[in-house]
Scaffold this motif. Structure first.
Motif, PDB file in Angstrom:
ATOM      1  N   MET A 203      94.519 160.057  52.472  1.00  0.00           N
ATOM      2  CA  MET A 203      94.814 160.595  51.119  1.00  0.00           C
ATOM      3  C   MET A 203      93.655 161.663  50.574  1.00  0.00           C
ATOM      4  O   MET A 203      93.976 162.154  49.753  1.00  0.00           O
ATOM      5  CB  MET A 203      94.961 159.375  50.155  1.00  0.00           C
ATOM      6  CG  MET A 203      96.146 158.218  50.478  1.00  0.00           C
ATOM      7  SD  MET A 203      97.796 159.579  50.439  1.00  0.00           S
ATOM      8  CE  MET A 203      97.864 159.312  48.674  1.00  0.00           C
ATOM      9  N   LYS A 204      92.689 161.784  51.546  1.00  0.00           N
ATOM     10  CA  LYS A 204      91.387 162.528  51.204  1.00  0.00           C
ATOM     11  C   LYS A 204      91.467 163.889  51.892  1.00  0.00           C
ATOM     12  O   LYS A 204      90.419 164.526  51.854  1.00  0.00           O
ATOM     13  CB  LYS A 204      90.265 161.673  51.367  1.00  0.00           C
ATOM     14  CG  LYS A 204      90.071 160.269  50.589  1.00  0.00           C
ATOM     15  CD  LYS A 204      88.671 160.043  50.131  1.00  0.00           C
ATOM     16  CE  LYS A 204      88.663 158.946  49.185  1.00  0.00           C
ATOM     17  NZ  LYS A 204      87.267 158.083  49.348  1.00  0.00           N
ATOM     18  N   ALA A 205      92.593 164.112  52.571  1.00  0.00           N
ATOM     19  CA  ALA A 205      92.354 165.217  53.702  1.00  0.00           C
ATOM     20  C   ALA A 205      92.384 166.376  52.555  1.00  0.00           C
ATOM     21  O   ALA A 205      90.999 167.401  52.889  1.00  0.00           O
ATOM     22  CB  ALA A 205      93.487 165.220  54.376  1.00  0.00           C
ATOM     23  N   ALA A 206      92.871 166.616  51.722  1.00  0.00           N
ATOM     24  CA  ALA A 206      92.978 168.002  50.923  1.00  0.00           C
ATOM     25  C   ALA A 206      91.764 167.955  50.292  1.00  0.00           C
ATOM     26  O   ALA A 206      91.009 169.156  50.066  1.00  0.00           O
ATOM     27  CB  ALA A 206      94.086 167.894  49.911  1.00  0.00           C
ATOM     28  N   GLU A 207      91.368 166.907  49.661  1.00  0.00           N
ATOM     29  CA  GLU A 207      90.012 166.882  48.954  1.00  0.00           C
ATOM     30  C   GLU A 207      88.751 167.287  49.663  1.00  0.00           C
ATOM     31  O   GLU A 207      87.921 167.985  49.546  1.00  0.00           O
ATOM     32  CB  GLU A 207      89.668 165.445  48.277  1.00  0.00           C
ATOM     33  CG  GLU A 207      88.429 165.216  47.561  1.00  0.00           C
ATOM     34  CD  GLU A 207      88.259 163.794  47.065  1.00  0.00           C
ATOM     35  OE1 GLU A 207      89.339 163.171  47.168  1.00  0.00           O
ATOM     36  OE2 GLU A 207      87.157 163.281  47.093  1.00  0.00           O
ATOM     37  N   VAL A 208      88.792 166.753  50.934  1.00  0.00           N
ATOM     38  CA  VAL A 208      87.825 166.973  52.176  1.00  0.00           C
ATOM     39  C   VAL A 208      87.686 168.489  52.422  1.00  0.00           C
ATOM     40  O   VAL A 208      86.790 168.804  52.518  1.00  0.00           O
ATOM     41  CB  VAL A 208      87.695 166.198  53.425  1.00  0.00           C
ATOM     42  CG1 VAL A 208      86.766 166.360  54.333  1.00  0.00           C
ATOM     43  CG2 VAL A 208      87.425 164.466  52.385  1.00  0.00           C
ATOM     44  N   LEU A 209      88.944 168.980  52.420  1.00  0.00           N
ATOM     45  CA  LEU A 209      89.137 170.506  53.047  1.00  0.00           C
ATOM     46  C   LEU A 209      88.310 171.318  52.005  1.00  0.00           C
ATOM     47  O   LEU A 209      87.733 172.009  52.488  1.00  0.00           O
ATOM     48  CB  LEU A 209      90.435 170.677  53.096  1.00  0.00           C
ATOM     49  CG  LEU A 209      90.801 172.143  53.577  1.00  0.00           C
ATOM     50  CD1 LEU A 209      90.310 172.539  54.879  1.00  0.00           C
ATOM     51  CD2 LEU A 209      92.438 172.296  53.623  1.00  0.00           C
ATOM     52  N   ALA A 210      88.709 170.963  50.743  1.00  0.00           N
ATOM     53  CA  ALA A 210      88.469 172.037  49.541  1.00  0.00           C
ATOM     54  C   ALA A 210      86.455 171.612  49.659  1.00  0.00           C
ATOM     55  O   ALA A 210      85.868 172.780  49.480  1.00  0.00           O
ATOM     56  CB  ALA A 210      88.502 171.410  48.193  1.00  0.00           C
ATOM     57  N   ALA A 211      85.962 170.452  49.779  1.00  0.00           N
ATOM     58  CA  ALA A 211      84.604 170.276  49.759  1.00  0.00           C
ATOM     59  C   ALA A 211      83.892 170.907  51.124  1.00  0.00           C
ATOM     60  O   ALA A 211      83.003 171.508  51.069  1.00  0.00           O
ATOM     61  CB  ALA A 211      84.433 168.658  49.667  1.00  0.00           C
ATOM     62  N   SER A 212      84.715 170.980  52.186  1.00  0.00           N
ATOM     63  CA  SER A 212      84.367 171.607  53.273  1.00  0.00           C
ATOM     64  C   SER A 212      83.991 173.025  53.042  1.00  0.00           C
ATOM     65  O   SER A 212      83.118 173.828  53.481  1.00  0.00           O
ATOM     66  CB  SER A 212      85.091 171.460  54.508  1.00  0.00           C
ATOM     67  OG  SER A 212      85.163 169.909  54.843  1.00  0.00           O
ATOM     68  N   GLN A 213      85.180 173.865  52.460  1.00  0.00           N
ATOM     69  CA  GLN A 213      85.191 175.240  52.343  1.00  0.00           C
ATOM     70  C   GLN A 213      83.755 175.288  51.275  1.00  0.00           C
ATOM     71  O   GLN A 213      82.994 176.498  51.614  1.00  0.00           O
ATOM     72  CB  GLN A 213      86.192 175.583  51.637  1.00  0.00           C
ATOM     73  CG  GLN A 213      86.323 177.140  51.201  1.00  0.00           C
ATOM     74  CD  GLN A 213      86.132 178.038  52.369  1.00  0.00           C
ATOM     75  OE1 GLN A 213      86.534 177.650  53.578  1.00  0.00           O
ATOM     76  NE2 GLN A 213      85.495 179.270  52.267  1.00  0.00           N
ATOM     77  N   ALA A 214      83.702 174.619  50.300  1.00  0.00           N
ATOM     78  CA  ALA A 214      82.454 174.872  49.236  1.00  0.00           C
ATOM     79  C   ALA A 214      81.247 174.783  49.961  1.00  0.00           C
ATOM     80  O   ALA A 214      80.254 175.627  49.668  1.00  0.00           O
ATOM     81  CB  ALA A 214      82.634 173.903  48.388  1.00  0.00           C
ATOM     82  N   ARG A 215      81.220 173.541  50.709  1.00  0.00           N
ATOM     83  CA  ARG A 215      79.759 173.493  51.767  1.00  0.00           C
ATOM     84  C   ARG A 215      79.356 174.767  52.436  1.00  0.00           C
ATOM     85  O   ARG A 215      78.351 175.249  52.386  1.00  0.00           O
ATOM     86  CB  ARG A 215      80.007 172.329  52.388  1.00  0.00           C
ATOM     87  CG  ARG A 215      78.473 171.756  53.036  1.00  0.00           C
ATOM     88  CD  ARG A 215      78.621 170.659  53.734  1.00  0.00           C
ATOM     89  NE  ARG A 215      77.452 170.507  54.552  1.00  0.00           N
ATOM     90  CZ  ARG A 215      76.322 169.698  54.091  1.00  0.00           C
ATOM     91  NH1 ARG A 215      76.243 169.712  52.738  1.00  0.00           N
ATOM     92  NH2 ARG A 215      75.116 170.056  54.778  1.00  0.00           N
ATOM     93  N   ILE A 216      80.731 175.069  53.002  1.00  0.00           N
ATOM     94  CA  ILE A 216      80.310 176.456  54.121  1.00  0.00           C
ATOM     95  C   ILE A 216      79.726 177.388  53.235  1.00  0.00           C
ATOM     96  O   ILE A 216      78.832 178.287  53.464  1.00  0.00           O
ATOM     97  CB  ILE A 216      81.683 176.633  54.881  1.00  0.00           C
ATOM     98  CG1 ILE A 216      82.064 175.683  55.617  1.00  0.00           C
ATOM     99  CG2 ILE A 216      81.651 178.195  55.191  1.00  0.00           C
ATOM    100  CD1 ILE A 216      80.965 175.695  57.055  1.00  0.00           C
TER     101      ILE A 216
END
Lengths: 232, 232, 232, 232, 232, 232
Positions: C176-189
């Protein structure tokens, strides 16, 4: 509770630079078979062979803060040696810190813990010898020391010592012995070249090293397989 | 206190040579899943796949003298199998000994200890499967045996047995079984080729191997996720 | 005694697919440093970086039967996660099963045990992250479960979770967290890109991260080497 | 595919029985420092010290069937030596099999795998030396061999050899050498008794063993700490 | 970023309490050989055998803060299960926390990391099963979760599950299966009692379990040692 | 090639003697969580707790000659610290050397290698902390150093430092800090005594240490299990 030792004495620059080409195995032999780190210290990617002067730091468990502190103490030609004070496999080091160290002219990192961003570090061309590979991040909550004597990879490293690292592992040369070990390494290489030629020509180590007499003295016997089987 | 057994019987040369192309996994299956060395035995560089007849030796801790003795007992087509009698990670073998063995036509070394000069051995083209990589040198003070049965990599090796080694590991084929195992390896390859074609076409192992009935007998049940979650 | 859970819910496909390019280290950070598998899980050959949705199975010791059962439950875009219920180093998986999984569009295998046919799997282009490499075959005598929650590589995996795997290791993202983690990954990059530029320009982490004040508060002192040596 | 060798030759009974009291360290020295099993082989409970004649068997991964077969081949005074053919940590042996072996007069088990029912086996008084402790049960699906030469604990064991096991580990004495090793063990004990008296009286090993001259020849120097520090 | 789940459902108290006396090996068999933790989980002192209901928590590397949080969620009859999210050997737990847990009626701790104050915990009578023993302290800087599903000792534990731990290791019984496993354990004990009597009387497992026919079918042959040696 | 440093400075005798009663965990905390040896260093038998001043030596692989040399440098109240320069598991030390050290008033041995004669050393009352237990003997062919700084058990030890060892492991206190660490240990014990009383009375660490506010700030939330399950 933490100290950063500054203005450290470093090994002779020319000797420190020249040792890379002799490699870990030769340098280790040349200094009398001491100073080798444990075999758990492995390069994170294939190929690099470096030498340089050690800047040291200690790392609390799961905490890489002191690497940031150590970067400032590094000069071109240095190799950072990061020791943990309790076995840990977290990833204390990645590509951003590699970029920072490379920008200061640091040649590589010896890390008795985990490393991450393996592919990025290879692309960057910043070599690391580490205990493990792990993406697990670390915190910045506890301090340690920079440029004190450390135990890294089961070897004692003083700041300013020479580090030599390649596919065979990592060896530490004491600061004051760099020139002496360099000369001994060169001598060893020349001697090995002679042995190599004889081996290539098919001579046996038993003869090249004149071992047969001493082996016989120690009781080595030769026996045909049939005779050996009969006596079992 | 040490014996060198000479004139050993070796496995059939053609069978010993032919097994390399089948590889460790196939040969191991073909002889009934016995004779595989422990997974700690890994190639020091990527790529080689060899087979040949075993010359064996035992090594005291930190002492590689018997490798020099064993070289003389090797013939073209042999593989040297060096067993330690106590766990050790020193570097018992390097490029000079590799040169000597290669000059005699030896195909590789199986070494239940440490190896050094990794890059040089790769350049030389002399493959080694070892327990670890270490530059730590060894002495020549204590003798052992050559061409006696040994325990290497947790497997029993008799002199003259066939050794097959590749990226998957190292397997030992008893001397008298080489031809039989060769035939069984060929049969296995042919059978796998048929299965491969069916898998490539999208068939399931459940059907290719006719497994559904036996699975049901053993009590395997299929359940929609909703139903499964409801019963937890 | 064994259950195959069918019709599992899977994470959002677009998010599951997109996470591969961020890599394990970034995704692991982005989701709060949880879900990383143990560092023993290593790629069997160099290079691959994948992400996809998990199909899980459990494997009895030395028995790979449930992999055959699990294949049928896989869809394109899945990654098979095979957990053992007792430490084992046999080779549960080889090229034939790799062919079967690839034919179904499966992207890779996470296997907390041994793998074989390393060269063949690399040639096939089917990546595996495993605990060890071993040619030792397995039997098909005992059943387990498919698509139940499992402990694999010391991490908890639920069917349908996202798996990201590359050279740095393997991380699990809850379904259930895939989309949230995707957004956080992009922000981190994006944030790291800014830091990278400053590090490349020679700035120190001490300044980029404003660390000097807090270090002083914690008692970090700077001392010339001469002074330090005098007080030992 | 499996063989049970019957009517094996055993070592001399008196010698096999007498070796227990000398212990593993002495027997290992007395036979020239060969035949010691790997240090992973540890007693499951504190205290026992045994010797006896070996009955051997091989165990497929996760399968203990051959132990049942081996029991029948055991006689009073034997020690069962169970080797695995792939690293495994399942619990191949527990209290019921211990009861069966004890009922036949077997003195203990050497098991290169996991053992369970530790407390029950201690209460029963049936000692085991094993690689690990694990409750994980095994199946009875695949056969192996009984009374063939095996590699157990990295040592080669032939059926009928003498096994000596105590807190220091496990050592194998070849069948035909039992009497010779017994005599050498007795001689060693007597010699050590003399050294012990001198050590107890405060004499130094340097003098008892007359080492000072050879150490000086090898270049050992004595230096006051002040002088040593000055030259660093 | 951290959650403490409260008011968890627990397994049936009577069943949870009763399982201790059957022990890990029997309970593990009785529930179909699943749920056993890895053999690295060992008791820190000799003797204890407990069962109880699980309260779970996750521990960041080198940080034991969540144990303090978890204590509050414990009730009499519970066992705390503390999982790390990255391999660590620091000493997360000592006598003070043992005192706190004991004061709440907690029966023991399962800790996939290091433990310290071994002697003090034995004196206190608070048993711990841990991965290692280490005095290295931990910090309280990072939070985790309490009473979520965790992977501990390579096994999946849900809060409220039953934990059984003794000298043989640690096993997890799913919350809803406690009564069923209790009944199966009792049945197994009774069956074993019958086998034990036959073994004590000298009967062989081959006969007690009627194995001879199937062994012959699988190809097991008996051969006199002389004949076997002749064919090697 | 080898040096024996004589007349070393030792830590304050009273402080060195007094630290034993505080134990490794307390001393390690009291000196700021540094100086702990790796958890692989374990007592060979149960019970001892000692402290004393370090005499150090280095050991070549499989060679215990320098222990004989080091004995002469020991005084009553010392603890011998023997470091290897390459991982080795041979048994470098047994009962005869234990007798010699005990006769000189030495309190114990810290040995980063294997030890043998475990039962005899327990009977003698000479405690050893070692990496492994092995009966494999060593030779006397190569020299090393005595009373130089060494890396033992992954920790740096200078001659004259204080060693504290008990069931929890081994910690090194720098020579000049012994009195300071002693005072800090006493203070810590007194503080812990107060906490212990509160824990025994059932107070929570959350309250004793005033943690609730900071946990809430970091985002820790409490949630009923029903609510938590609903959001998964």
């Amino acid at each position: 509770m933490g100290v950063v030792v500054t203005n450290i004495k470093r090994a002779d620059r020319d000797a420190a630079d020249a040792l890379a080409k002799y490699g870990v195995a030769t340098v280790h032999e040349a200094q009398g078979r001491v100073g080798l780190m444990h075999q758990r210290m492995r390069p994170i990617y294939h190929g690099p062979a470096i030498s340089g002067t050690a800047v040291t730091c200690t790392l609390p468990p799961g905490d890489n803060w002191m690497i940031h502190v150590a970067v400032e103490q590094c000069q071109p030609g240095d190799i950072l040696v990061a020791a943990t004070i309790s076995e840990s496999h977290s990833g204390y080091f990645g590509e951003l810190l590699g970029t920072a160290l490379k920008a200061r002219g640091v040649r590589g990192l010896i890390l008795d813990a985990g490393c991450r961003d393996i592919d990025e570090l290879e692309e960057l061309g910043f070599p690391v010898w580490s205990r493990s590979i792990s993406a697990h991040g670390t915190v910045k909550e506890t301090i340690g020391d920079v440029n004190v004597p450390v135990s890294c990879g089961d070897a004692l490293v003083n700041p300013g010592d020479v580090i030599v690292a390649d596919t065979d592992g990592v060896v530490v040369v004491p600061r004051m012995k760099a020139a002496e070990v360099l000369a001994a390494s060169q001598a060893r290489i020349e001697k090995e070249e002679q042995s190599r030629a004889r081996y290539q020509a098919g001579e046996l180590g038993l003869d090249v090293n004149n071992m047969r007499g001493r082996l016989a003295e120690m009781g080595l016997v030769y026996m045909d397989q049939k005779d050996w089987e009969a006596q079992q």
